[in-house]
Design a protein around this motif. Structure first.
Motif, mmCIF file in Angstrom:
data_model
loop_
_atom_site.group_PDB
_atom_site.id
_atom_site.type_symbol
_atom_site.label_atom_id
_atom_site.label_comp_id
_atom_site.label_asym_id
_atom_site.label_seq_id
_atom_site.Cartn_x
_atom_site.Cartn_y
_atom_site.Cartn_z
ATOM 1 N N MET A 1 0.833 -1.211 0.000
ATOM 2 C CA MET A 1 0.000 0.000 0.000
ATOM 3 C C MET A 1 0.866 1.258 0.000
ATOM 4 O O MET A 1 0.689 2.154 -0.815
ATOM 5 N N HIS A 2 1.836 1.308 0.940
ATOM 6 C CA HIS A 2 2.699 2.482 1.036
ATOM 7 C C HIS A 2 3.591 2.609 -0.196
ATOM 8 O O HIS A 2 3.808 3.704 -0.712
ATOM 9 N N LYS A 3 4.102 1.457 -0.662
ATOM 10 C CA LYS A 3 4.971 1.485 -1.835
ATOM 11 C C LYS A 3 4.221 1.993 -3.056
ATOM 12 O O LYS A 3 4.745 2.810 -3.834
ATOM 13 N N LYS A 4 2.987 1.535 -3.237
ATOM 14 C CA LYS A 4 2.180 1.992 -4.361
ATOM 15 C C LYS A 4 1.911 3.487 -4.270
ATOM 16 O O LYS A 4 1.978 4.213 -5.275
ATOM 17 N N GLY A 5 1.625 3.970 -3.059
ATOM 18 C CA GLY A 5 1.386 5.402 -2.865
ATOM 19 C C GLY A 5 2.621 6.229 -3.192
ATOM 20 O O GLY A 5 2.527 7.316 -3.769
ATOM 21 N N SER A 6 3.799 5.703 -2.834
ATOM 22 C CA SER A 6 5.054 6.392 -3.120
ATOM 23 C C SER A 6 5.318 6.440 -4.622
ATOM 24 O O SER A 6 5.759 7.460 -5.163
ATOM 25 N N ILE A 7 5.042 5.320 -5.286
ATOM 26 C CA ILE A 7 5.205 5.278 -6.747
ATOM 27 C C ILE A 7 4.285 6.300 -7.408
ATOM 28 O O ILE A 7 4.696 7.046 -8.298
ATOM 29 N N MET A 8 3.036 6.346 -6.950
ATOM 30 C CA MET A 8 2.074 7.293 -7.503
ATOM 31 C C MET A 8 2.526 8.740 -7.290
ATOM 32 O O MET A 8 2.333 9.599 -8.150
#
Length: 313
Positions: A1-8
């Motif tokens: 979840m956090h990794k996806k948010g960072s990528i976004m």
């Protein structure tokens, strides 16, 4: 979840940097230069209107039309509209006026303080607390962006008015992210929130700003197919940026999303090089510093660095 948010968050900065360069190509045409400040207002109107159309198609595809209707009638919808006004017509309008008084380079650089304002607002209203390394990273990125715009030969038309409007701009952009962050916690998808944001911006520009600009000027821009195509392309790129930005806010919160989003001057530097083939060691060094600061501003900077590693988790 956090990794996806960072990528976004990084993706939002990537596409906003590209959007800035593409929009700059349109504004460089003689007809646009002749219109002065009106050209920026007209392109913003076309940019956000086309973005809204694209988002409606996405919402139809995702079968979220019922959600859109529901949110528009709710308190969350009203909050998003207020955020849209603060970030769109008010924030962007103040930004354009600041450019008129300070020049584009200085105005764009100083406007990068908006995440710091958002940080304070998020702390007050959302009880968000950033780690020390995140605050340091955010300050490094903001400092590097401001340094990009500082030059001994920069002249300004009216410093006090310029600073006033850039302050309004930074407050508008910072508060938009915080309000959207709160709204997304109330069973609102990022796509629907963004559609309402762009709808509000397009209607405000179309019904209030464009009549003040004058339809003769609008018609002059619309009559230039090449310019319109470039502006529509920037609208599409801008939509991708906003989608990623709102998704990042939804997943990791406003403060971290803003910290990653302000990587856009570094991305813009790269894209601009492919346009004019001009390379500045000074600006390149500052671009690296911006990226370092943006990554540090994340709660888990090592996780963000791993994004750039091409291996399986």
């Amino acid at each position: 979840m956090h990794k996806k948010g960072s990528i976004m968050g990084l993706v939002s900065g990537f596409f906003w940097g590209l959007d800035s360069v593409v929009l700059g190509l349109a504004l460089a045409y003689p007809i646009m230069l002749g219109l002065g400040v009106s050209a920026s207002l007209i392109t913003t109107f076309i940019h956000d209107s086309f973005s809204f159309i694209v988002l409606l198609l996405i919402i139809f595809k995702l079968k979220k039309t019922d959600e859109l209707k529901r949110v528009l009638k709710s308190k969350s919808g009203l909050a998003i509209i207020i955020a849209a006004l603060l970030g769109g017509p008010i924030g962007m309008g103040a930004y354009i006026l600041a450019i008129n008084y300070l020049g584009s380079t200085l105005a764009s650089s100083i406007s990068a303080i908006y995440p710091a304002i958002g940080l304070v607002l998020a702390f007050i209203f959302l009880k968000d607390r950033m780690k020390k390394h995140s605050i340091v990273g955010l300050m490094i990125a903001i400092f590097a962006i401001i340094m990009m715009g500082i030059s001994p030969d920069i002249s300004v038309n009216n410093l006090p008015l310029g600073l006033l409007f850039i302050g309004i701009c930074a407050f508008g952009w910072g508060s938009e992210a915080v309000i959207i962050n709160a709204a997304l916690k109330e069973d609102v998808s990022s796509e629907v929130a963004l559609a309402i944001r762009q709808m509000t911006s397009a209607l405000t520009y179309g019904l209030i700003v464009m009549p003040l600009v004058g339809y003769t000027s609008v018609a002059a821009v619309v009559s230039m197919p090449t310019v319109i195509i470039i502006v529509l392309l920037s609208g599409l790129v801008g939509t991708l940026s906003y989608l990623a930005y709102y998704k990042s806010i939804d997943l990791i919160g406003a403060t971290q999303a803003m910290g990653l989003n302000i990587s856009y001057p570094a991305w813009a530097f790269v894209f601009q090089y492919f346009v004019d083939k001009q390379f500045s060691v000074y600006l390149f060094a500052l671009s690296i510093l911006i990226m370092v600061g943006s990554i540090m501003s994340n709660e888990k900077p090592k996780e963000v660095l791993n994004i750039f590693k091409f291996h399986k988790d």
